[in-house]
Design an enzyme around this catalytic site. Structure first.
Site, short mmCIF file in Angstrom:
data_model
loop_
_atom_site.label_atom_id
_atom_site.label_comp_id
_atom_site.label_asym_id
_atom_site.label_seq_id
_atom_site.Cartn_x
_atom_site.Cartn_y
_atom_site.Cartn_z
N HIS A 101 22.48 19.03 -60.73
CA HIS A 101 23.65 19.46 -59.97
C HIS A 101 24.91 18.93 -60.66
O HIS A 101 24.95 17.78 -61.12
CB HIS A 101 23.62 18.85 -58.55
CG HIS A 101 22.62 19.47 -57.62
ND1 HIS A 101 21.75 20.46 -57.98
CD2 HIS A 101 22.37 19.22 -56.30
CE1 HIS A 101 21.00 20.80 -56.94
NE2 HIS A 101 21.35 20.07 -55.91
N CYS A 125 21.06 15.25 -52.03
CA CYS A 125 21.23 15.04 -53.48
C CYS A 125 22.70 15.10 -53.92
O CYS A 125 23.14 14.29 -54.74
CB CYS A 125 20.43 16.07 -54.26
SG CYS A 125 20.48 17.72 -53.55
P1 NAP Z 1 8.94 22.43 -51.88
O1 NAP Z 1 8.81 22.41 -53.34
O2 NAP Z 1 8.98 23.75 -51.20
O3 NAP Z 1 7.76 21.54 -51.23
C1 NAP Z 1 7.58 21.43 -49.85
C2 NAP Z 1 6.54 20.38 -49.55
O4 NAP Z 1 6.44 20.22 -48.13
C3 NAP Z 1 5.14 20.80 -50.05
O5 NAP Z 1 4.42 19.65 -50.40
C4 NAP Z 1 4.55 21.44 -48.81
O6 NAP Z 1 3.16 21.43 -48.77
C5 NAP Z 1 5.09 20.50 -47.73
N1 NAP Z 1 5.04 21.16 -46.44
C6 NAP Z 1 5.68 22.29 -46.07
N2 NAP Z 1 5.33 22.63 -44.81
C7 NAP Z 1 4.46 21.69 -44.38
C8 NAP Z 1 3.74 21.48 -43.17
N3 NAP Z 1 3.82 22.33 -42.14
N4 NAP Z 1 2.93 20.40 -43.10
C9 NAP Z 1 2.82 19.55 -44.13
N5 NAP Z 1 3.46 19.70 -45.31
C10 NAP Z 1 4.27 20.74 -45.42
O7 NAP Z 1 10.25 21.70 -51.41
P2 NAP Z 1 10.97 20.39 -52.04
O8 NAP Z 1 12.08 20.84 -52.90
O9 NAP Z 1 9.95 19.47 -52.59
O10 NAP Z 1 11.67 19.78 -50.75
C11 NAP Z 1 10.94 19.24 -49.69
C12 NAP Z 1 11.89 18.60 -48.71
O11 NAP Z 1 12.52 17.49 -49.33
C13 NAP Z 1 13.05 19.52 -48.26
O12 NAP Z 1 12.66 20.34 -47.19
C14 NAP Z 1 14.11 18.52 -47.90
O13 NAP Z 1 13.94 18.07 -46.59
C15 NAP Z 1 13.85 17.40 -48.88
N6 NAP Z 1 14.76 17.49 -50.04
C16 NAP Z 1 15.71 16.60 -50.13
C17 NAP Z 1 16.59 16.64 -51.16
C18 NAP Z 1 17.70 15.67 -51.21
O14 NAP Z 1 18.79 16.14 -51.39
N7 NAP Z 1 17.47 14.38 -51.06
C19 NAP Z 1 16.51 17.59 -52.15
C20 NAP Z 1 15.51 18.51 -52.06
C21 NAP Z 1 14.64 18.45 -50.98
P3 NAP Z 1 2.32 22.74 -49.25
O15 NAP Z 1 2.32 22.70 -50.74
O16 NAP Z 1 0.98 22.49 -48.66
O17 NAP Z 1 3.01 23.93 -48.71
O1 3JN Z 2 19.99 22.78 -51.93
C1 3JN Z 2 20.02 21.70 -52.53
O2 3JN Z 2 20.41 21.61 -53.70
C2 3JN Z 2 19.60 20.46 -51.83
C3 3JN Z 2 18.76 20.78 -50.67
C4 3JN Z 2 18.36 19.89 -49.81
C5 3JN Z 2 17.58 20.25 -48.64
C6 3JN Z 2 16.82 21.42 -48.65
C7 3JN Z 2 16.11 21.79 -47.50
C8 3JN Z 2 16.16 21.02 -46.38
C9 3JN Z 2 17.62 19.45 -47.51
C10 3JN Z 2 18.38 18.17 -47.54
O3 3JN Z 2 17.91 17.26 -48.20
O4 3JN Z 2 19.43 18.05 -46.92
C11 3JN Z 2 16.93 19.86 -46.36
C12 3JN Z 2 16.98 19.07 -45.11
O5 3JN Z 2 16.15 18.19 -44.98
O6 3JN Z 2 17.80 19.37 -44.25
#
Ligand code: NAP
Ligand code: 3JN
Length: 340
Positions: free
Chosen positions: A245, A133
């Protein structure tokens, strides 16, 4: 002729990003045929809604992608590593929000306003990566400046909202704030220290060079997306803000960009909203950018300590443009230009 419909799966549909993906598909009227919501065992059987209709959450497993055209992943890096190849094998194109595939040379890392052309590389592995992000909003703001004056060096400091850590961190800030305002001690569970009324100069874990993983993501991803050997250094900081952010970005360019030119370039730049009227105390703030898809840019000043330097302040909704919106924009281009 009727518009073609696409079968879409969201892996991580119950999370902060997944939830926003559902909303973005609805808001942007993405032509969805069948929709599948996938998550962990904890959520199987939960009922979410899509376009007013109930959808039962299913288990993310290797057989979940039969008949799916587009798989949006936001279930964490290890799930993306494990399940994107199965989804691609089943014929879906994966748009992955994690860091798992971002630096793979056979996976395009895409911000549509900056390098939409890279999507063409999706054929190599059937995976397209969504950047971090903090990287996304910075490159959206820097692209027009780079095209004009060629950026040589970037120094960025971030002020990142807790929603970047997911649902549990949003709850942690809310609970800690409530406890402290009521004179009770606040317990830190998600972060290593209290986040309410505090700033943490640590996002993710530390690497051997003293930088955090988040900082190294910003450095490496920016160079890949901008297709440039630009020098980048980053300090990433978590602040007690729920959504949005903010970033202080200092650039040095080959060709001078004065403030008037920067205003002109950013005023009409794709995905940017110029918010800069300091005489009236107008500048980008997370409370304004939250809930929006544009990247807000302002506080533009020349860096008077170097020859060709510029300071800008960049704010965007990290869950929307920083994650879900960017992924859905990629899906739109993919379906319209490549799969259609
Ligand atoms: P979150 O609110 O904690 O949600 C996590 C999601 O992943 C929930 O749907 C959860 O399902 C699922 N999950 C976790 N463990 C799992 C497993 N073993 N099998 C299947 N599903 C599973 O986190 P979030 O903020 O949405 O972020 C999720 C991911 O998106 C991060 O880990 C990161 O890789 C990515 N992300 C990217 C950005 C970016 O900068 N582009 C920003 C934020 C996040 P349950 O509800 O069933 O636990
Ligand atoms: O912390 C933030 O503001 C952005 C977080 C992103 C994030 C959180 C958990 C795992 C990532 C990401 O998108 O880089 C990951 C990941 O997939 O490594």
């Amino acid at each position: 002729m009727a518009k073609k419909l696409w079968n879409v799966a969201i892996a991580g549909a119950t999370g902060a990003v997944g939830n926003q993906m559902i909303q973005c598909l609805e808001e942007r009227n993405f032509p969805v045929g069948k929709i599948k919501f996938l998550a962990s065992e904890r959520s199987v059987g939960k009922i979410l809604e899509f376009r007013g209709k109930p959808v039962v959450v299913e288990l993310l497993d290797h057989n979940a992608f039969e008949g799916i055209d587009i798989a949006l992943f936001s279930a964490g890096g290890s799930r993306s590593e494990e399940f994107c190849p199965s989804a691609a094998k089943a014929g879906a194109v994966c748009i992955d929000n994690s860091s798992a595939w971002r630096m793979d040379p056979d996976v395009p890392l895409v911000v549509p306003e900056v390098n939409a052309h890279a999507i063409a590389l999706y054929t190599k592995k059937g995976i397209i990566a969504n950047p971090n992000c903090s990287t996304i909003q910075m490159v959206v703001a820097l692209k027009p400046l780079h095209d004009y004056g060629k950026i040589r060096r970037i120094v960025v400091s971030t002020y990142q909202a807790v929603s970047g850590t997911g649902k549990k961190a949003i709850d942690e800030l809310r609970i800690q704030t409530g406890e402290l305002l009521n004179g009770r001690p606040a317990e830190a569970k998600v972060y290593p220290h209290r986040i309410a009324f505090n700033c943490l100069p640590q996002i993710d874990s530390f690497e051997a060079n003293g930088y955090t993983k988040e900082e190294m993501k910003m450095i490496n991803e920016t160079r890949k997306i901008m297709e440039s050997d630009v020098k980048v250094t980053a300090t990433t900081v978590r602040v007690p803000v729920f959504y949005g952010h903010s970033e202080s970005v200092n650039i040095e360019t080959e060709k001078k960009i004065n403030v008037t030119k920067a205003f002109e370039l950013l005023k009409n730049a794709p995905g940017c909203k110029l918010v800069d009227d300091v005489a009236h105390k107008v500048y980008p703030m997370p409370i304004d950018a939250a809930g929006q898809d544009l990247t807000y840019v302002g506080r533009i000043r020349e860096d008077e300590s170097v020859e060709n330097g510029l300071n800008i302040w960049v704010v965007a909704d990290n869950i929307r443009k920083g994650a879900a919106t960017n992924a859905v924009q990629i899906a739109e281009i993919l379906t319209e230009k490549y799969l259609g």
